[in-house]
Design an enzyme around this catalytic site. Sequence first.
Site, PDB file in Angstrom:
ATOM      1  N   GLU A  44       6.102  -1.898  -0.516  1.00  0.00           N
ATOM      2  CA  GLU A  44       5.378  -2.886  -2.127  1.00  0.00           C
ATOM      3  C   GLU A  44       6.184  -3.411  -2.609  1.00  0.00           C
ATOM      4  O   GLU A  44       7.380  -3.201  -2.492  1.00  0.00           O
ATOM      5  CB  GLU A  44       5.018  -0.955  -2.483  1.00  0.00           C
ATOM      6  N   LYS A 117      -4.809  -1.230  -4.786  1.00  0.00           N
ATOM      7  CA  LYS A 117      -4.211  -0.199  -5.246  1.00  0.00           C
ATOM      8  C   LYS A 117      -5.356   0.767  -6.066  1.00  0.00           C
ATOM      9  O   LYS A 117      -5.689   0.414  -7.928  1.00  0.00           O
ATOM     10  CB  LYS A 117      -3.241   0.210  -5.659  1.00  0.00           C
ATOM     11  N   CYS A 154       1.862   3.505  -1.720  1.00  0.00           N
ATOM     12  CA  CYS A 154       2.219   4.485  -2.719  1.00  0.00           C
ATOM     13  C   CYS A 154       1.382   5.240  -3.421  1.00  0.00           C
ATOM     14  O   CYS A 154       1.229   6.352  -2.793  1.00  0.00           O
ATOM     15  CB  CYS A 154       3.334   3.794  -3.832  1.00  0.00           C
TER      16      CYS A 154
END
Length: 286
Positions: A44, A117, A154
């Site tokens: 990431e 995200k 993540c």
Amino acid sequence: MSRLLTVAAVQCAMLDDVDTNVAEVERLVREAAGRGAGLVVTPELFERPYWCKDQDPAYFGLARPLRGHPTVARFAALAAELAVVVPVSVYERDGQATFNTLVMIDADGTVLGRYRKSHIPDGPGYQEKYYFNPGDSGFVVWRTAAGVIGGAVCWDQWFPEVARCLVLDGAELLLYPTAIGSEPPDPTVDTSGHWQRVMCGHAGANLVPLVAANRHGREVGASCEVTFYGSSFIADQTGAIVAGAARDRTEVITATFDLDAVARQRTAWGVFRDRRPELYGRLSRP
């Protein structure tokens, strides 16, 4: 039938120089391709150290539009040269909004699209809500040269609903670029095992292989420091870890899967046949 796919995760430490970091990740992607990988997962936000340890408005200036993004362009050219699929995690600007964005690059260098995200953490050392708008892309799967890929980023990896939605939409493999390490309020806490077990559960519950790529190294911010614990891994469709990286070393790990055999196992196991979505309404309420 057999559709054999070798997947890789690359793991490294991030320095203060973007060019150095990008070059190092490119080197590792080349190494993975040389070992036969058709899909290479990168960490990431690998362009720089993880700036979200602190709240500093100057960091908003790091965000870039995807159109003409130099790192995306560089890895698109690399993907085409090596004939590999490469997802790339970047800090995206879109007008006045900024996102933590995963860009999927196919093996011919085509940018297939982006995933923004969805779950944004907010806590000591991981103050992402200050920098990132919650993603508005919805969950995304891509039909790539390597197969149908579902990707998230993540903190998304802690939510089983994400993995299930991606597989319901056809994902044959899940991937998670990651930046995770120590907890500044209590540096003795080690979540690496918990982190791996949660994602192995996603793989086993959905009967799909999974790849997670983390960074390693100690990074010091203005308010705290985080030691990223590496431990990147690849799990098979039963949730077993079949390849793993060290906590403190730059590495490329690989594993090979027969996606057709995995698909047959997924169908035979019956978990998607026996789902009862009419009973799951509670999941859509806070």
